[in-house]
Design a protein around this motif. Structure first.
Motif, PDB file in Angstrom:
ATOM      1  N   TYR A 363     -62.423 143.231 -29.158  1.00  0.00           N
ATOM      2  CA  TYR A 363     -62.660 144.265 -28.158  1.00  0.00           C
ATOM      3  C   TYR A 363     -63.371 143.650 -26.960  1.00  0.00           C
ATOM      4  O   TYR A 363     -64.224 142.763 -27.111  1.00  0.00           O
ATOM      5  N   ASP A 364     -63.024 144.124 -25.780  1.00  0.00           N
ATOM      6  CA  ASP A 364     -63.712 143.737 -24.547  1.00  0.00           C
ATOM      7  C   ASP A 364     -64.477 144.956 -24.035  1.00  0.00           C
ATOM      8  O   ASP A 364     -63.875 146.018 -23.788  1.00  0.00           O
ATOM      9  N   VAL A 365     -65.799 144.813 -23.888  1.00  0.00           N
ATOM     10  CA  VAL A 365     -66.668 145.883 -23.400  1.00  0.00           C
ATOM     11  C   VAL A 365     -67.164 145.478 -22.019  1.00  0.00           C
ATOM     12  O   VAL A 365     -67.768 144.404 -21.860  1.00  0.00           O
ATOM     13  N   VAL A 366     -66.924 146.320 -21.015  1.00  0.00           N
ATOM     14  CA  VAL A 366     -67.265 145.993 -19.629  1.00  0.00           C
ATOM     15  C   VAL A 366     -68.077 147.132 -19.039  1.00  0.00           C
ATOM     16  O   VAL A 366     -67.693 148.310 -19.144  1.00  0.00           O
ATOM     17  N   LEU A 367     -69.213 146.782 -18.394  1.00  0.00           N
ATOM     18  CA  LEU A 367     -70.042 147.731 -17.664  1.00  0.00           C
ATOM     19  C   LEU A 367     -70.036 147.325 -16.198  1.00  0.00           C
ATOM     20  O   LEU A 367     -70.322 146.164 -15.866  1.00  0.00           O
ATOM     21  N   THR A 368     -69.700 148.253 -15.297  1.00  0.00           N
ATOM     22  CA  THR A 368     -69.687 147.975 -13.869  1.00  0.00           C
ATOM     23  C   THR A 368     -70.471 149.049 -13.132  1.00  0.00           C
ATOM     24  O   THR A 368     -70.401 150.237 -13.469  1.00  0.00           O
ATOM     25  N   SER A 369     -71.226 148.599 -12.112  1.00  0.00           N
ATOM     26  CA  SER A 369     -71.975 149.507 -11.238  1.00  0.00           C
ATOM     27  C   SER A 369     -72.042 148.839  -9.870  1.00  0.00           C
ATOM     28  O   SER A 369     -72.802 147.890  -9.671  1.00  0.00           O
ATOM     29  N   SER A 371     -71.321 146.302  -7.296  1.00  0.00           N
ATOM     30  CA  SER A 371     -70.871 144.905  -7.402  1.00  0.00           C
ATOM     31  C   SER A 371     -71.329 144.243  -8.696  1.00  0.00           C
ATOM     32  O   SER A 371     -70.971 143.101  -8.973  1.00  0.00           O
ATOM     33  N   ARG A 372     -72.112 144.946  -9.500  1.00  0.00           N
ATOM     34  CA  ARG A 372     -72.612 144.377 -10.751  1.00  0.00           C
ATOM     35  C   ARG A 372     -71.576 144.567 -11.856  1.00  0.00           C
ATOM     36  O   ARG A 372     -70.963 145.637 -11.975  1.00  0.00           O
ATOM     37  N   ARG A 373     -71.387 143.545 -12.678  1.00  0.00           N
ATOM     38  CA  ARG A 373     -70.412 143.598 -13.755  1.00  0.00           C
ATOM     39  C   ARG A 373     -70.947 142.830 -14.962  1.00  0.00           C
ATOM     40  O   ARG A 373     -71.359 141.671 -14.846  1.00  0.00           O
ATOM     41  N   LEU A 374     -70.940 143.504 -16.116  1.00  0.00           N
ATOM     42  CA  LEU A 374     -71.384 142.889 -17.365  1.00  0.00           C
ATOM     43  C   LEU A 374     -70.242 142.984 -18.364  1.00  0.00           C
ATOM     44  O   LEU A 374     -69.642 144.047 -18.543  1.00  0.00           O
ATOM     45  N   THR A 375     -69.930 141.877 -19.048  1.00  0.00           N
ATOM     46  CA  THR A 375     -68.792 141.826 -19.964  1.00  0.00           C
ATOM     47  C   THR A 375     -69.208 141.198 -21.283  1.00  0.00           C
ATOM     48  O   THR A 375     -69.960 140.220 -21.310  1.00  0.00           O
ATOM     49  N   ARG A 376     -68.684 141.786 -22.374  1.00  0.00           N
ATOM     50  CA  ARG A 376     -68.873 141.209 -23.703  1.00  0.00           C
ATOM     51  C   ARG A 376     -67.565 141.278 -24.472  1.00  0.00           C
ATOM     52  O   ARG A 376     -66.852 142.290 -24.406  1.00  0.00           O
ATOM     53  N   THR A 377     -67.245 140.202 -25.187  1.00  0.00           N
ATOM     54  CA  THR A 377     -66.073 140.149 -26.070  1.00  0.00           C
ATOM     55  C   THR A 377     -66.574 140.104 -27.507  1.00  0.00           C
ATOM     56  O   THR A 377     -67.344 139.214 -27.881  1.00  0.00           O
ATOM     57  N   LEU A 378     -66.121 141.077 -28.298  1.00  0.00           N
ATOM     58  CA  LEU A 378     -66.632 141.246 -29.662  1.00  0.00           C
ATOM     59  C   LEU A 378     -65.481 141.144 -30.655  1.00  0.00           C
ATOM     60  O   LEU A 378     -64.312 141.379 -30.315  1.00  0.00           O
ATOM     61  N   PRO A 379     -65.773 140.825 -31.921  1.00  0.00           N
ATOM     62  CA  PRO A 379     -64.716 140.667 -32.934  1.00  0.00           C
ATOM     63  C   PRO A 379     -64.087 141.996 -33.327  1.00  0.00           C
ATOM     64  O   PRO A 379     -64.536 143.071 -32.929  1.00  0.00           O
ATOM     65  N   ALA A 380     -63.043 141.907 -34.158  1.00  0.00           N
ATOM     66  CA  ALA A 380     -62.255 143.086 -34.517  1.00  0.00           C
ATOM     67  C   ALA A 380     -63.038 144.102 -35.322  1.00  0.00           C
ATOM     68  O   ALA A 380     -62.703 145.292 -35.309  1.00  0.00           O
ATOM     69  N   ASP A 381     -64.078 143.675 -36.049  1.00  0.00           N
ATOM     70  CA  ASP A 381     -64.837 144.621 -36.868  1.00  0.00           C
ATOM     71  C   ASP A 381     -66.008 145.236 -36.116  1.00  0.00           C
ATOM     72  O   ASP A 381     -66.787 146.001 -36.700  1.00  0.00           O
ATOM     73  N   ALA A 392     -81.167 150.502 -12.251  1.00  0.00           N
ATOM     74  CA  ALA A 392     -80.869 151.922 -12.074  1.00  0.00           C
ATOM     75  C   ALA A 392     -79.524 152.085 -11.379  1.00  0.00           C
ATOM     76  O   ALA A 392     -79.130 151.289 -10.525  1.00  0.00           O
ATOM     77  N   GLY A 393     -78.802 153.131 -11.760  1.00  0.00           N
ATOM     78  CA  GLY A 393     -77.503 153.422 -11.162  1.00  0.00           C
ATOM     79  C   GLY A 393     -76.563 154.042 -12.168  1.00  0.00           C
ATOM     80  O   GLY A 393     -76.899 154.214 -13.344  1.00  0.00           O
ATOM     81  N   THR A 394     -75.360 154.403 -11.694  1.00  0.00           N
ATOM     82  CA  THR A 394     -74.324 154.950 -12.564  1.00  0.00           C
ATOM     83  C   THR A 394     -73.407 153.819 -13.011  1.00  0.00           C
ATOM     84  O   THR A 394     -72.823 153.121 -12.173  1.00  0.00           O
ATOM     85  N   TRP A 395     -73.295 153.651 -14.311  1.00  0.00           N
ATOM     86  CA  TRP A 395     -72.517 152.561 -14.881  1.00  0.00           C
ATOM     87  C   TRP A 395     -71.242 153.119 -15.492  1.00  0.00           C
ATOM     88  O   TRP A 395     -71.260 154.115 -16.225  1.00  0.00           O
ATOM     89  N   ARG A 396     -70.112 152.455 -15.168  1.00  0.00           N
ATOM     90  CA  ARG A 396     -68.817 152.804 -15.753  1.00  0.00           C
ATOM     91  C   ARG A 396     -68.575 151.889 -16.947  1.00  0.00           C
ATOM     92  O   ARG A 396     -68.605 150.666 -16.826  1.00  0.00           O
ATOM     93  N   VAL A 397     -68.348 152.515 -18.106  1.00  0.00           N
ATOM     94  CA  VAL A 397     -68.182 151.761 -19.353  1.00  0.00           C
ATOM     95  C   VAL A 397     -66.709 151.820 -19.757  1.00  0.00           C
ATOM     96  O   VAL A 397     -66.133 152.907 -19.868  1.00  0.00           O
ATOM     97  N   THR A 398     -66.091 150.656 -19.963  1.00  0.00           N
ATOM     98  CA  THR A 398     -64.709 150.600 -20.436  1.00  0.00           C
ATOM     99  C   THR A 398     -64.635 149.698 -21.663  1.00  0.00           C
ATOM    100  O   THR A 398     -65.321 148.672 -21.735  1.00  0.00           O
ATOM    101  N   VAL A 399     -63.813 150.120 -22.632  1.00  0.00           N
ATOM    102  CA  VAL A 399     -63.600 149.334 -23.849  1.00  0.00           C
ATOM    103  C   VAL A 399     -62.099 149.223 -24.070  1.00  0.00           C
ATOM    104  O   VAL A 399     -61.381 150.239 -24.034  1.00  0.00           O
ATOM    105  N   THR A 400     -61.599 148.000 -24.286  1.00  0.00           N
ATOM    106  CA  THR A 400     -60.186 147.765 -24.577  1.00  0.00           C
ATOM    107  C   THR A 400     -60.060 146.981 -25.873  1.00  0.00           C
ATOM    108  O   THR A 400     -60.924 146.171 -26.213  1.00  0.00           O
ATOM    109  N   ALA A 401     -58.979 147.250 -26.605  1.00  0.00           N
ATOM    110  CA  ALA A 401     -58.671 146.508 -27.826  1.00  0.00           C
ATOM    111  C   ALA A 401     -57.548 145.510 -27.519  1.00  0.00           C
ATOM    112  O   ALA A 401     -56.655 145.792 -26.704  1.00  0.00           O
ATOM    113  N   THR A 402     -57.590 144.348 -28.154  1.00  0.00           N
ATOM    114  CA  THR A 402     -56.580 143.320 -27.884  1.00  0.00           C
ATOM    115  C   THR A 402     -55.943 142.845 -29.190  1.00  0.00           C
ATOM    116  O   THR A 402     -56.570 142.867 -30.261  1.00  0.00           O
TER     117      THR A 402
END
Length: 491
Positions: A363-369, A371-381, A392-402
Motif C-alpha cells: 500500500y502507498d499512503v500519501v499525505l499532501t497539504s 506544497s508539503r507531501r509525505l509518502t509511505r510504502t507499507l507491506p500487504a498486511d 497545521a493545515g488541511t491534509w488530503r490522505v490517499t491510500v492505494t493498493a498495488t
C-alpha cells in the motif's frame, strides 16, 4: 426612654469639691453616655411576635413595648394611645377588605420548593439532551446485504437486508432485468424482507436491491440475483460438464476449463459451448468435442459468470455456471479513515474488495497539504500508518493498493490539523531577599473591654461612636481639670 438615668445621675450627684472627684464623675458620665448611645445592655432584641390573622392592623404596626422594669406594674408601662398613632394612620391601607378588586391587589409570585426546582431543572436538562440527540442525524449504513438466491421454476425467493441510521431509515426494494441498466421501485416492497413472485422461464437472472433512506441521505445495497434452476433439457442430451473452473490468467484475460460429462446422452458430443457474461450475454464460442479450455481476452474489470455446456444431436445439455471476478489492478482500499490526536494523524484502511490479476503486494499512503507531501510504502498486511508532528493545515490522505500490474484507484479522505500556539507558563513571582523584608512587630491582642462594654448588644457602629464621644469628653474634662490644678497651685 434611656435618657432619664443620665439626667438623674447628673441632677442627683453631689457637688464635687476636689478636682479628682470631679474627674471621676466626668469619666462615669462619659461611660454612661456611651452605654446609652449603644442601646440597652440586654440580650439581642426579641423578634416581633407574629400577629394572628384576626389581629387588627393597628396592633400589628404598633411599636414594640419595652419590658417593664422590676417593681413597676405592667399596665403603667404599656405605650399610651399617642404611641400607637402611627399604626392608626397606616391602618386604612392595610385593613382593606378581602373582597377588593383583584387588579388592586399585588400578585406575589409563588416560589417553587427546592425539590420542585431540582425536578424542573432535571426535566429541562433532559429536554435539551433529547432535542440535541434528535438534531443529530446519521446516514444509513447497510449492516446486512441481500445474497444471490437459486429457486426452482414456480418457486419464490426471499431477499433480506438491514441498515442502521438515525432517524431509523425507511426501505424501498428495487428490481432490474438482466437486459436493463435502470432500477425500478417495486410497489409495496417497503420492509426489510422482500419475496419475489413465483419464478418463470422468462426470469433470466433479475437483480434485486434495497435502498435505505432517512433525513441524512440514502444508501443502496449490493445487487442480489435471482437464479432459476433451468428446465430439464430434452431427452437424450448430454449431462452437465464436470470440473468447470474459471479464473483470471493474465491482465484482462480469463480462462475457463472443464471435463467431459459423465453421460454423453443418446449420441456422441458434437461440440461444447463456453462463454462469460454480466447482465448482457453474448461473449462465448463453440469448441470442438476434444477441447476442454476456452480463453477470453480484453475483459474489463468486473464480476462475471462463466458458463459451459455440451451439445449432441438431441440438443444442448445441462449448463454449468461459475462466477469469476476480473481486475488487472486491485480495487481501492475500503473503510479508509484518518484520526487526529494533537499534531499526529493515524490513517487506517481495509483490504480491497478485489485483488485483481495478482495478490496485493503493498500500500502507498500519501499525505499532501499545499506544497508539503509525505509518502509511505507499507507491506500487504499493513492496515495502519501514523504521521506525527504535522504542521497545521488541511491534509488530503490517499491510500492505494498495488499488485504486479499496477496501483488501484485511490481512496481519499481529509483531516485538519489546527494551529496551536503554546501558552507560556506564568512566571513565578520574585521573592524579595530576606534582608529586604522589614521586621514587623506582631500585632498585640486587643485590650478586653470593660464589663459594662461587654454587655452591649446593640449596633457595633453605635457602640464605637459612643465610645469615641466618651473619650472626647474625657479628654476635654482632663484638660480642664489640669488647668484648674495649675491655677490652684499658683494661687
Amino acid at each position: 426612654m434611656f435618657s432619664s438615668p443620665v439626667r438623674q445621675s447628673a441632677s442627683t450627684a453631689p457637688p464635687l469639691r476636689r478636682s479628682g472627684a470631679r474627674l471621676a464623675a466626668l469619666v462615669a458620665a462619659a461611660t454612661c453616655v456611651g452605654i446609652c448611645a449603644a442601646g440597652p445592655a440586654s440580650a439581642d432584641p426579641a423578634p416581633a411576635e407574629s400577629t394572628p390573622a384576626s389581629t387588627p392592623a393597628s396592633v400589628t404596626l404598633s411599636a414594640p413595648v419595652a419590658p417593664a422594669e422590676t417593681g413597676t406594674a405592667a399596665p403603667t408601662e404599656v405605650a399610651p394611645a399617642t404611641e400607637v398613632a402611627p399604626a392608626t394612620e397606616v391602618a386604612p391601607t392595610l385593613t382593606e377588605p378581602a373582597t377588593a378588586e383583584p387588579a388592586t391587589q399585588p400578585v406575589v409570585p409563588v416560589q417553587p420548593a427546592p425539590a420542585q426546582l431540582t425536578a424542573s431543572r432535571a426535566s429541562a436538562a433532559t429536554s435539551r439532551t433529547a432535542v440535541s440527540a434528535a438534531a443529530v442525524a446519521t446516514k444509513p449504513v447497510v449492516t446486512t446485504q441481500p445474497v444471490e438466491t437459486w429457486v426452482d421454476l414456480g418457486k419464490s425467493a426471499t431477499f433480506t437486508a438491514h441498515a442502521s441510521g438515525s432517524p431509523t431509515p425507511t426501505v424501498q426494494w428495487q428490481s432490474r432485468r438482466w437486459t436493463e441498466d435502470a432500477w425500478t421501485d417495486i410497489p409495496g416492497a417497503t420492509s426489510d424482507s422482500y419475496t419475489s413472485p413465483p419464478a418463470s422461464v422468462n426470469d433470466v437472472e433479475p437483480g434485486f436491491r434495497a435502498v435505505f433512506t432517512n433525513s441524512a441521505g440514502s444508501v443502496a445495497t449490493q445487487s442480489a440475483d435471482l437464479r432459476v434452476n433451468q428446465a430439464p433439457p430434452a431427452a437424450g442430451t448430454p449431462s452437465a460438464p464436470r470440473n468447470v473452473k474459471a479464473r483470471q490468467t493474465a491482465p484482462s484475460q480469463i480462462t475457463i476449463t472443464w471435463s467431459a460429462p459423465s453421460d454423453e446422452g443418446s449420441s456422441p458430443i458434437t461440440s461444447y459451448g463456453a462463454g462469460y457474461g454480466t447482465r448482457r450475454w453474448g461473449n462465448g464460442d463453440d469448441f470442438s468435442p476434444s477441447t476442454f479450455k476456452a480463453v477470453f481476452n480484453g475483459i474489463d474489470d468486473g464480476d462475471y459468470t462463466a458458463v459451459v455446456f455440451a451439445v449432441n444431436d438431441s440438443g444442448m445439455g445441462w449448463r454449468v455456471f461459475v462466477p469469476i471476478s476480473v481486475g488487472d489492478v486491485p480495487t481501492a482500499p475500503r473503510h479508509l479513515a484518518a484520526t487526529r490526536s494533537g499534531s499526529s494523524v493515524t490513517v487506517t484502511w481495509g483490504s480491497p474488495a478485489r485483488a485483481g490479476y495478482a495478490p496485493v503486494r503493498g500500500y502507498d499512503v500519501v499525505l499532501t497539504s499545499g506544497s508539503r507531501r509525505l509518502t509511505r510504502t507499507l507491506p500487504a498486511d499493513a492496515t495502519r500508518a501514523t504521521f506525527r508532528d504535522l504542521p497545521a493545515g488541511t491534509w488530503r490522505v490517499t491510500v492505494t493498493a498495488t499488485n504486479v500490474v499496477g496501483a488501484s484507484s485511490a481512496a481519499t479522505v481529509s483531516v485538519t490539523v489546527p494551529s496551536s500556539t503554546p501558552v507560556a507558563p506564568p512566571r513565578p513571582a520574585t521573592r524579595p531577599a530576606a534582608a529586604a523584608i522589614p521586621a514587623v512587630a506582631p500585632a498585640q491582642a486587643p485590650t478586653r473591654a470593660p464589663a459594662a462594654q461587654l454587655a452591649l448588644t446593640g449596633s457595633e457602629g453605635a457602640a464605637q461612636a459612643a465610645l469615641a464621644l466618651g473619650l472626647l469628653v474625657l479628654g476635654l474634662v482632663s484638660t480642664t481639670a489640669a488647668r484648674r490644678l495649675r491655677t490652684a497651685t499658683k494661687a
